[in-house]
Design a protein around this motif. Structure first.
Motif, PDB file in Angstrom:
ATOM      1  N   UNK A 384      13.398  -8.531  46.285  1.00 47.54           N
ATOM      2  CA  UNK A 384      12.256  -9.085  45.554  1.00 47.54           C
ATOM      3  C   UNK A 384      12.615  -9.395  44.107  1.00 47.54           C
ATOM      4  N   UNK A 385      13.589  -8.652  43.565  1.00 47.74           N
ATOM      5  CA  UNK A 385      14.031  -8.891  42.190  1.00 47.74           C
ATOM      6  C   UNK A 385      15.163  -9.914  42.126  1.00 47.74           C
ATOM      7  N   UNK A 386      15.457 -10.563  43.263  1.00 42.67           N
ATOM      8  CA  UNK A 386      16.480 -11.612  43.338  1.00 42.67           C
ATOM      9  C   UNK A 386      17.867 -11.101  42.986  1.00 42.67           C
ATOM     10  N   UNK A 387      18.170  -9.874  43.391  1.00 45.17           N
ATOM     11  CA  UNK A 387      19.509  -9.329  43.191  1.00 45.17           C
ATOM     12  C   UNK A 387      20.400  -9.840  44.321  1.00 45.17           C
ATOM     13  N   UNK A 388      21.548 -10.406  44.021  1.00 47.98           N
ATOM     14  CA  UNK A 388      22.422 -10.926  45.074  1.00 47.98           C
ATOM     15  C   UNK A 388      22.734  -9.875  46.128  1.00 47.98           C
ATOM     16  N   UNK A 389      22.632 -10.286  47.414  1.00 52.32           N
ATOM     17  CA  UNK A 389      22.824  -9.329  48.506  1.00 52.32           C
ATOM     18  C   UNK A 389      24.287  -9.014  48.753  1.00 52.32           C
ATOM     19  N   UNK A 390      25.203  -9.911  48.374  1.00 52.68           N
ATOM     20  CA  UNK A 390      26.624  -9.663  48.595  1.00 52.68           C
ATOM     21  C   UNK A 390      26.931  -9.560  50.066  1.00 52.68           C
ATOM     22  N   UNK A 391      27.592  -8.475  50.451  1.00 50.67           N
ATOM     23  CA  UNK A 391      27.985  -8.296  51.857  1.00 50.67           C
ATOM     24  C   UNK A 391      26.915  -7.560  52.667  1.00 50.67           C
ATOM     25  N   UNK A 392      25.751  -7.341  52.080  1.00 51.51           N
ATOM     26  CA  UNK A 392      24.682  -6.661  52.817  1.00 51.51           C
ATOM     27  C   UNK A 392      24.133  -5.483  52.033  1.00 51.51           C
ATOM     28  N   UNK A 393      23.400  -4.613  52.706  1.00 48.57           N
ATOM     29  CA  UNK A 393      22.804  -3.445  52.039  1.00 48.57           C
ATOM     30  C   UNK A 393      23.853  -2.368  51.749  1.00 48.57           C
ATOM     31  N   UNK A 394      24.535  -2.513  50.638  1.00 50.14           N
ATOM     32  CA  UNK A 394      25.608  -1.589  50.287  1.00 50.14           C
ATOM     33  C   UNK A 394      25.228  -0.776  49.062  1.00 50.14           C
ATOM     34  N   UNK A 395      25.977   0.301  48.844  1.00 49.59           N
ATOM     35  CA  UNK A 395      25.798   1.083  47.622  1.00 49.59           C
ATOM     36  C   UNK A 395      26.316   0.315  46.408  1.00 49.59           C
ATOM     37  N   UNK A 396      27.315  -0.525  46.617  1.00 50.34           N
ATOM     38  CA  UNK A 396      27.843  -1.320  45.507  1.00 50.34           C
ATOM     39  C   UNK A 396      26.741  -2.188  44.898  1.00 50.34           C
ATOM     40  N   UNK A 397      25.886  -2.729  45.744  1.00 46.40           N
ATOM     41  CA  UNK A 397      24.787  -3.551  45.243  1.00 46.40           C
ATOM     42  C   UNK A 397      23.864  -2.737  44.333  1.00 46.40           C
ATOM     43  N   UNK A 398      23.565  -1.501  44.736  1.00 48.08           N
ATOM     44  CA  UNK A 398      22.684  -0.629  43.937  1.00 48.08           C
ATOM     45  C   UNK A 398      23.378  -0.212  42.649  1.00 48.08           C
ATOM     46  N   UNK A 399      24.630   0.215  42.772  1.00 48.21           N
ATOM     47  CA  UNK A 399      25.359   0.684  41.596  1.00 48.21           C
ATOM     48  C   UNK A 399      25.552  -0.448  40.596  1.00 48.21           C
ATOM     49  N   UNK A 400      25.885  -1.647  41.089  1.00 40.83           N
ATOM     50  CA  UNK A 400      26.099  -2.769  40.183  1.00 40.83           C
ATOM     51  C   UNK A 400      24.841  -3.163  39.435  1.00 40.83           C
ATOM     52  N   UNK A 401      23.689  -3.094  40.104  1.00 39.36           N
ATOM     53  CA  UNK A 401      22.446  -3.495  39.440  1.00 39.36           C
ATOM     54  C   UNK A 401      22.012  -2.463  38.402  1.00 39.36           C
TER      55      UNK A 401
END
Length: 532
Positions: A384-401
């Motif tokens: 919803x916040x338009x954060x790039x999904x990358x390779x899917x629901x990963x921890x990297x996505x959370x940590x990077x944001x």
């Protein structure tokens, strides 16, 4: 038996005098309502005998008669409401004598030794308290709120026992705790005290009726009368309690001091079990079916951790009070379902969306599902916040944001706000699906929903995502801690070092402590996690 007449115990004369003071309030209210009628009778009589001839007495008599009629009509309606309005009945699990003959025998023996009437019935409540409850009001029988011997006119009060006491306390301890409660049936049988209590309960019920459309005017005089007799009613109850305590001193007085310590301990364990263990399951549409048995496990764990509780588990070799029940498992299940209804507002009956869960299945069916549901909500909020999904629901996505997201107005605050809105929307949707009930029957009566800040919600969701990654990647497993609820197990041991690293990420925007923790355990943050 004695207990229905005069009392020798300290506090009983004071209770009776306070009961008479309450009844005097009723008498004065009645006299005030009859005053216009008395004046009308005097005027009409004087007119008929010729003592008040001529103007303006015909008009005065007519006005006074009209006022008297209106006042008598209003007083009659008010009295009917007070007499018919049913006082609130505590939701309980009824316990027939055939289901607990030994418990009934214990209670009757207590009553015989203290020379007071025995309670008419026994019921269990999912609470750490015990009390007497009068259920003889006709309104209870009309609407089916009370049944059995305790609802018959003139019956003794019903003894309500907190269900956790039966599982944690030993038989001798339960006997000592119940003695002053059972002793209260003596003062309860006194006509003046019983009449005063009935009057106060009727006023309280009438005040609730006054909140309904068309009956709003009834609430005002009911609340006024309650204020006028509040102090006397409170002192009456204190006197009754003092009399009951004095009478109960002849039964297990020394053991009662030790048993009271168990009451406080049981309350602490019950509170932790409900808020940390049962509440997550209730939110998932599951209800733990043996909460009372879980209290024993929770308090045993507490005694192991807390030196203040050291030695309490040595009592476990004695006979538990639940042995007084014929089918303790069925009673525990009924009390657990009632607890879910009272504290969470769940349905009154099990169903496809409201099914029981055993403690052995709790980690897999509740903890793992809770983690994956929260991880899914976290990634939906990132979408919803338009954060790039990358390779899917990963921890990297959370940590990077969240990196460098600490402080006001940062990414962490935006994500926390989004999660708070999503959780609030889901809770409102669940409330709308529930069957609406008003008044004293509305549930939950005692909601346990804790007030969680947006940052707390964010920390919980990040923790859930990390736990999912650990379960998927390194063979960790969900676990149940009796005092803390869902926990992460690795090689059978609880990992307690995750929380401070998650807080560093959420509060300070520093992902390095969490990345180091993941690396040490071999968890790959770039690998997608399985969501619910």
């Amino acid at each position: 038996m004695s207990g229905t007449g005069s009392y020798r115990e300290g506090g009983a004369p004071s209770a009776r005098s306070r009961a008479l003071a309450v009844l005097r309030v009723r008498s004065r209210a009645l006299a005030l309502c009859l005053l216009p009628a008395a004046a009308a009778v005097v005027l009409v009589t004087a007119r008929m005998t010729g003592r008040l001839a001529g103007d303006p007495w015909p008009l005065v008599a007519l006005v006074v008669c009209a006022v008297a009629a209106v006042v008598l009509l209003a007083a009659g309606v008010f009295a009917a409401v007070v007499l018919r309005a049913g006082p609130a009945v505590t939701p309980t699990v009824p316990l027939a004598e055939s289901e607990a003959p030994d418990l009934y025998r214990l209670v009757r023996d207590l009553a015989d030794r203290m020379e007071v009437p025995a309670p008419s019935a026994i019921a269990l409540a999912p609470d750490c308290d015990s009390w007497l409850e009068d259920r003889t009001h006709a309104a209870h029988r009309r609407r089916g709120a009370a049944a059995g011997p305790g609802s018959e006119p003139g019956a003794a009060p019903v003894l309500v026992i907190g269900s956790p006491f039966l599982w944690w306390m030993r038989v001798a301890e339960l006997r000592a705790v119940l003695a002053p409660v059972v002793a209260g049936t003596g003062p309860s049988a006194h006509p003046d005290i019983a009449d005063a209590r009935s009057f106060v309960r009727g006023l309280d019920a009438a005040a609730d009726v006054g909140s309904r459309p068309g009956l709003g005017w009834i609430g005002r005089p009911a609340r006024l009368l309650l204020r006028l007799c509040r102090e006397d009613a409170a002192e009456m109850e204190r006197g009754v309690a003092a009399a009951a305590s004095a009478r109960a001193e002849r039964v297990d007085y020394g053991l009662r001091i030790t048993a009271q310590e168990q009451v406080g301990l049981a309350y602490a364990g019950w509170d932790r079990l409900l808020t940390r263990v049962a509440l997550p399951a209730w939110r998932m549409g599951r209800w733990p079916s043996h909460l009372d048995a879980g209290v024993v496990s929770a308090l045993t764990e507490l005694s192991r951790r807390d030196r203040l509780a050291d030695g309490f588990t040595s009592r476990l070799g004695e006979r538990p009070a639940c042995d007084l029940l014929e089918r303790p498992g069925a009673v525990d299940e009924a009390a657990s379902l009632l607890a879910a209804r009272l504290f969470h507002g769940g349905p009154a009956e099990p169903g496809p969306q409201w099914s029981p869960v055993d403690w052995a299945a709790y980690p897999e069916e509740v903890v793992d599902r809770k983690w994956r549901q929260e991880a899914a909500r976290l990634h939906a909020a990132l979408d919803a916040l338009a954060v790039p999904a990358g390779t899917g629901p990963t921890l990297d996505r959370v940590l990077g944001y969240l990196a460098d997201g600490g402080g006001e107005g940062g990414p962490a605050e935006a994500l926390a706000g989004r999660l708070s809105a999503d959780v609030a929307r889901e809770e409102r949707s669940a409330e709308h699906r529930a069957e609406p009930v008003r008044g004293a029957d509305a549930v939950p009566l005692f909601p346990l929903q804790p007030q969680r800040s947006g940052r707390d919600l964010l920390a919980d969701h990040v923790t859930a995502a990390v736990c999912c990654a650990a379960v998927d990647g390194v063979g960790a497993g969900p676990g149940l801690d009796w005092l803390d609820g869902p926990v992460l197990l690795l090689a059978g041991e609880r990992r307690q070092d995750l929380a401070p690293r998650v807080l560093s990420l959420v509060e300070d925007g520093d992902p390095e402590p969490l990345r180091d923790w993941l690396a040490a355990l071999g968890i790959r943050p770039e690998k997608p996690i399985r969501l619910l």
